[in-house]
Design a protein around this motif. Structure first.
Motif, PDB file in Angstrom:
ATOM      1  N   GLY A 176     -11.489   2.728  -2.047  1.00 15.66           N
ATOM      2  CA  GLY A 176     -12.474   1.656  -2.061  1.00 15.66           C
ATOM      3  C   GLY A 176     -12.978   1.240  -0.695  1.00 15.66           C
ATOM      4  N   SER A 179       0.837  -1.205   0.000  1.00 12.91           N
ATOM      5  CA  SER A 179       0.000   0.000   0.000  1.00 12.91           C
ATOM      6  C   SER A 179       0.864   1.243   0.000  1.00 12.91           C
ATOM      7  N   ARG A 211      -4.345  -8.033  -4.514  1.00 20.65           N
ATOM      8  CA  ARG A 211      -5.048  -6.964  -3.816  1.00 20.65           C
ATOM      9  C   ARG A 211      -5.604  -5.982  -4.840  1.00 20.65           C
ATOM     10  N   THR A 212      -6.471  -5.101  -4.372  1.00 20.75           N
ATOM     11  CA  THR A 212      -6.983  -4.079  -5.280  1.00 20.75           C
ATOM     12  C   THR A 212      -6.296  -2.757  -4.960  1.00 20.75           C
ATOM     13  N   GLN A 252     -11.542   0.666  -8.734  1.00 25.79           N
ATOM     14  CA  GLN A 252     -10.438  -0.151  -8.242  1.00 25.79           C
ATOM     15  C   GLN A 252      -9.920  -1.079  -9.325  1.00 25.79           C
ATOM     16  N   LEU A 253      -8.633  -1.314  -9.277  1.00 20.59           N
ATOM     17  CA  LEU A 253      -8.013  -2.231 -10.216  1.00 20.59           C
ATOM     18  C   LEU A 253      -7.661  -3.501  -9.465  1.00 20.59           C
ATOM     19  N   ASN A 254      -8.078  -4.618  -9.989  1.00 19.83           N
ATOM     20  CA  ASN A 254      -7.821  -5.867  -9.283  1.00 19.83           C
ATOM     21  C   ASN A 254      -6.522  -6.497  -9.786  1.00 19.83           C
ATOM     22  N   LEU A 255      -5.491  -6.463  -8.957  1.00 21.42           N
ATOM     23  CA  LEU A 255      -4.212  -7.016  -9.369  1.00 21.42           C
ATOM     24  C   LEU A 255      -4.059  -8.476  -8.970  1.00 21.42           C
ATOM     25  N   ALA A 294      -7.491   2.534  -9.291  1.00 16.72           N
ATOM     26  CA  ALA A 294      -7.098   2.443 -10.697  1.00 16.72           C
ATOM     27  C   ALA A 294      -6.397   3.690 -11.182  1.00 16.72           C
TER      28      ALA A 294
END
Lengths: 290, 395, 319
Positions: free
Chosen positions: B240, A10, A140-141, A134-137, A144
């Motif tokens: 989020g 993070s 984890r997200t 959000q981008l889902n990697l 984006a």
């Protein structure tokens, strides 16, 4: 264990985004100060103007994101070139204090005008839909837009570095920063070089302002409030250097984010203490010339 | 011999009666923030004042007028505020003082109004202790305890077991945090963590990330209205938190009616507690909002700052009219104590014991109605006295 | 080469023109009895600007962090009055001493550098100290400010009143001594050496002058004077607000000095008076645009009137 790794990712991610914006805005300042020896505290105002132009085009005129950013780059670049020719050029060679005061005066004027025109509240920035959310990697997200910001910034920086290293213009720029007298002696038109560099730097700042509107909110006090950050990046990185501010931005950006995350109560102190330490150790900046 | 003195005596008597009916101007000093930080709130405050003056000028009896003398304290500058108050009292000879957004400014002025005996009606500054600093201070606005304390009780009773608090590190923020925490923990809730963010933080994301990682049921937040609130909402969206099921709650300062349009749909569902919403369904409010839009533009929304200063003028008009323009400081304070008014916010009263505001607190949820975002009032907690004073009663 | 200002100072007799500020100061007490609190704040600002003039104008140290010394003095005087003694004169000494301490400590670090690095360091320390004052709210009152300060009558006889009479005379006398100190200091060999350092550091080092030491002394004395100004503010308003330490305060005092004229001593007097009166007047008509005018005047000053108001006067007199 998982949470520590999670937290680390993070911090790295968020800090990187912040650092990238700082760099893109500040690199122009480093060039200006290194090349022309001019302390332009109003540099943040170019970023601010870029932000206002880009966001207003998107919000009020539905201009697509990329186009709006490009417009900001071009407009601010051109306007700054004009400013350089008419106002700034008269002040080369004047003392540092005068330059500081002159540019602070410019910021005040810009702030007052923008407040009158747009009001004191920040402009809402809505990135295009594909870049939101959000981008889902997988593991984890992440936000984006921040991911996008990091990618785009890297591309920009690479382009800039290649440009400075490989082009004629870049060669002349590097020569003039190293030794202006010599450069003039061998026939480089430093006057034109100044204007072009100033325009490039300001245009980049405008781009940074628009791209980073998510992180550094666009409002009339922008230039004053974030000035310290831009100056820090340049002072620690070294004037006239391209790589130096990059390292400085990483250290300050990621460090600031990390400290705010890990020790929220005193997170704000970190950046200043680190800067003091670095400046004592290397007064000319990490990559600067003494 | 009597005849010689008759005419002069008659003339003197006539002159005396005339002078009693002479025009009375009550001078009111307004100390507001027109430039510098929170000037946007200063704008709102002025609008509330001007609107009331415009609409109710005719309520003043003939011959009595109110003159407003405005001064700019330029932000949290207590020595400037104190000096301005000093000048207003000694030079301009104001009989009443009002306005003030910043707590330090109010605190600096307090000893002055005690010494000079000038009633001071606070239209905004919301830190709890202010009214205790002088017997000549009355407040018509709010305190952070008033909104955050009931919110804490509500949260404990409504399924939120675990809350992370984030507040800005200054007076009102600390008040909000203390108030919420006390009520919430008294109600059986647990504070998952708390952080005080520097007031000048450009980026809330690291703090919110930390909150997110603590996996609370909700985050309780207080940041100054204007730029910070919008930035905070943005960070809440970016990370989020909503998708992760973490609610956002806080006093109404985080979703002011002014800023709501700029915040976007991410704000929908935010639960706040506050004393005023422009969407409040009351006749007094409908009239107020309509008049506000008529005066300032159809797209403009009044915020609580405007509503509070509007009510402040109502209080001033009340004491002026009741005293026929002859302002006596102690009588004024007596008139203010227990004063009741049907405000756009609902029924309000000034507590005779503490001279602080007593008002309804509304639980609100941000909703989209007719394409517009608004703070819809979903529950009412009637006539809340400032909880801090209730809890700290020394007598 | 000799600085013309210092040359003028070294003349044994003060020029008659130098009595004007004091005549105005004393006269002001009688001509403007309603505006003494405001006038006191002008006097305090003059002292603050004088402290900056020593550091920036004469020693040539470019600083955006003079306010922390002002603020330290203000808080010291306030804390002293609350916890130790309400006697004003000793309070001023405490203010001066604490500010000098902070000045010396930060000066040791800052003066190792110059140019942009030095500027940034002054900024960094200013921000750190301001934030520290906020965090230490148990002693500084934090954001709400330090209240409950009461000051004893001066010498047991002259009490501080609401009309600001005692405060005004007090500030005037303290300003006089501050000015006197500066004048004597600058006319001395010490002052000469400062100008030498400002004009040509290398040459000064070559002749063996203790450059670093001299600069540190100047910086510390400047800090002490700023601290006294801050202490005066606390004692006359009986309140300390967080803004005394703010970056805005540092920037503002630089602007004030520039308007008046740097390195002229009297630039501080004129700059402070003109700035504060203008601000007071403009605040009543169009407050929102104040910053614009300040910005414009700054730009114009740098472009056309580099010596500030005093510089303009010089030019008009044909120097």
């Amino acid at each position: 264990m998982e949470t520590v790794l999670d937290a680390l990712v993070s911090i790295l991610f968020l800090g990187l985004g912040f650092a990238m914006v700082l760099y893109i805005v500040s690199v122009g300042l480093s060039l200006t100060m290194g090349l022309m020896g001019f302390v332009n505290l109003a540099h943040g105002a170019f970023a601010m103007a870029g932000g206002y132009i880009a966001v207003t085009l998107m919000n009020a005129y539905q201009v697509p994101f990329g186009l709006a950013l490009a417009a900001a780059f071009v407009v601010v670049g051109l306007v700054s070139a004009v400013l350089e020719r008419t106002l700034y050029a008269r002040l080369y060679g004047v003392g540092e204090l005068e330059q500081v005061l002159f540019t602070i005066g410019l910021i005040f004027m810009a702030e007052a005008i923008l407040r009158k025109a747009f009001g004191p509240l920040p402009l809402p920035m809505h990135p295009p839909a594909i870049l939101s959310g959000q981008l889902n990697l997988g593991f984890r997200t992440v936000p984006a837009y921040r991911a996008f910001l990091i990618v785009v910034s890297f591309v920009l920086i690479l382009a800039l570095w290649l440009g400075i290293d490989r082009t004629n213009f870049g060669a002349r720029l590097r020569a003039a920063v190293d030794n202006r007298r010599m450069a003039e002696a061998i026939g480089i038109d430093t006057s034109l070089l100044f204007t072009m560099t100033f325009a490039l730097g300001s245009g980049l700042a405008a781009l940074g302002g628009g791209l980073g509107a998510d992180i550094l909110a666009i409002y009339p006090g922008y230039a004053v409030e974030y000035l310290v950050y831009f100056l820090m990046v340049v002072a620690v990185g070294g004037l006239g250097s391209i790589r130096g501010p990059f390292v400085a931005a990483l250290v300050l950006g990621i460090g600031d984010t990390a400290c705010k995350y890990l020790v929220p109560e005193f997170g704000a102190f970190f950046v200043y203490i680190v800067m003091i330490g670095l400046l004592i150790w290397r007064p000319a900046g990490l990559f600067g010339r003494a | 011999m009597r005849k010689r003195y008759f005419m002069p005596a008659l003339l003197a008597a006539m002159a005396l009666t005339c002078s009693l009916a002479f025009a009375q101007t009550v001078k009111v000093g307004v100390i507001n923030t027109y430039t510098g930080p929170l000037a946007a709130a200063g704008d709102q405050m002025q609008r509330g004042i001007d609107l009331y003056m415009k609409l109710h000028q005719k309520d003043l009896p003939p011959g009595i007028s109110i003159e407003l003398i405005k001064r700019d304290d330029t932000g949290p500058n207590p020595e400037v505020a104190k000096r301005l108050a000093q000048e207003l009292i000694t030079r301009d000879k104001v009989q009443l003082l009002t306005g003030v957004i910043w707590t330090p400014n109010a605190l600096a002025i307090a000893p002055l109004v005690t010494e000079a005996k000038v009633p001071f009606i606070i239209m905004n500054a919301g830190t709890a202790i202010i009214t205790t600093k002088s017997p000549y201070i009355a407040r018509v606005s709010f305190t952070l305890w008033q909104s955050s304390y009931p919110l804490g009780s509500w949260a404990a009773k409504n399924g939120l077991k675990n809350v992370y608090t984030l507040v800005s590190d200054y007076g009102p923020g600390i008040d909000a945090e203390a108030a919420f925490t006390k009520a919430f923990t008294d109600g059986g809730g647990k504070i998952a963590g708390s952080v005080r963010m520097p007031v000048t933080a450009p980026d809330f994301v690291p703090f919110l990330q930390r909150a997110k990682d603590a996996k609370p049921d909700a985050v309780f937040c207080f940041v100054p209205a204007a730029k910070a609130a919008t930035a905070f909402m943005k960070a809440y969206d970016d990370l989020g938190l909503r998708a992760a099921g973490i609610k956002l709650i806080g006093p109404g300062d985080i979703t002011t009616d002014e800023e709501l349009p700029g915040m976007g749909d991410v704000a929908i569902g935010t639960i706040t507690m506050h004393h005023y919403s422009a969407a409040g369904d009351r006749p007094a409010n409908k009239a107020f909002v309509a008049a506000y839009k008529a005066a300032y533009g159809a797209k403009e929304e009044p915020s609580f700052v405007a509503a509070d200063s509007y009510d402040g003028m109502a209080a001033i008009f009340h004491v002026v009219i009741a005293q026929h323009g002859n302002i006596d400081p102690d009588k004024t304070m007596d008139l203010l104590k227990g004063w009741k008014y049907d405000s756009p916010r609902g029924p309000i009263m000034i507590d005779p014991e503490t001279r602080d505001i007593v008002q309804n607190e509304y639980l609100r949820r941000v909703e989209k109605v007719n394409g517009q975002l608004q703070n819809t009032e979903i529950e009412t907690i009637p006539m809340v006295k400032d909880p801090w004073k209730e809890l700290n009663k020394t007598k | 080469m000799t600085d013309p200002v210092i040359a003028a100072l070294r003349q044994s007799r003060p020029r008659w023109i130098e009595t004007i500020p004091w005549i105005v100061g004393v006269g002001g007490y009688f001509v403007f009895p309603d505006q003494l609190p405001f006038a006191s704040q002008i006097l305090i600002t003059i002292l603050f600007a004088l402290s900056l003039d020593l550091v920036l104008g004469f020693a040539g140290i470019i600083t955006l962090g003079q306010a922390p010394f002002y603020g330290t003095g203000a808080y010291a005087a306030g804390i002293y009055a609350i916890h130790v003694s309400q006697e004003p004169l000793s309070g001023l000494l405490v203010a001066a001493a604490s500010a000098a301490l902070v000045g010396a400590a930060t000066g040791l670090i800052i003066l190792r550098t110059h140019g942009l690095a030095q500027l940034m360091l002054t900024l960094a320390f200013a921000t750190l100290l301001a934030e520290a004052a906020n965090k230490a709210s148990f002693i500084t009152g934090g954001n709400d400010g330090l209240q409950g300060i009461a000051i004893d009558p001066i010498g047991g006889r002259f009490a501080f009143d609401m009309f600001g009479r005692t405060g005004y005379v007090y500030c005037l006398i303290v300003l006089f001594f501050g000015w006197l100190l500066l004048r004597v200091l600058l006319a001395s060999p010490f002052g000469q050496s400062l100008v030498g350092i400002r004009e040509n550091v290398t040459r000064m080092q070559a002749i063996g002058a203790p450059v670093a030491g001299r600069l540190l002394i100047a910086y510390t004395i400047g800090a002490a004077l700023a601290g006294v100004a801050g202490g005066l503010l606390t004692q006359t308003t009986q309140f300390v607000g967080q803004s005394v330490m703010s970056f805005e305060r540092s920037g503002e005092i630089v602007i004030i000095l520039v308007f008046g004229g740097i390195g002229r001593i009297y630039g501080a007097f004129i700059g402070a008076a003109v700035y504060m009166i203008a601000q007071d007047q403009l605040a009543k008509s169009e407050p929102e645009f104040w910053n614009f005018w300040i910005g414009l005047i700054l730009v114009l000053t740098v472009l056309f009137a580099r010596g500030g108001i005093l510089g303009l006067i010089d030019r008009l007199r044909g120097r």
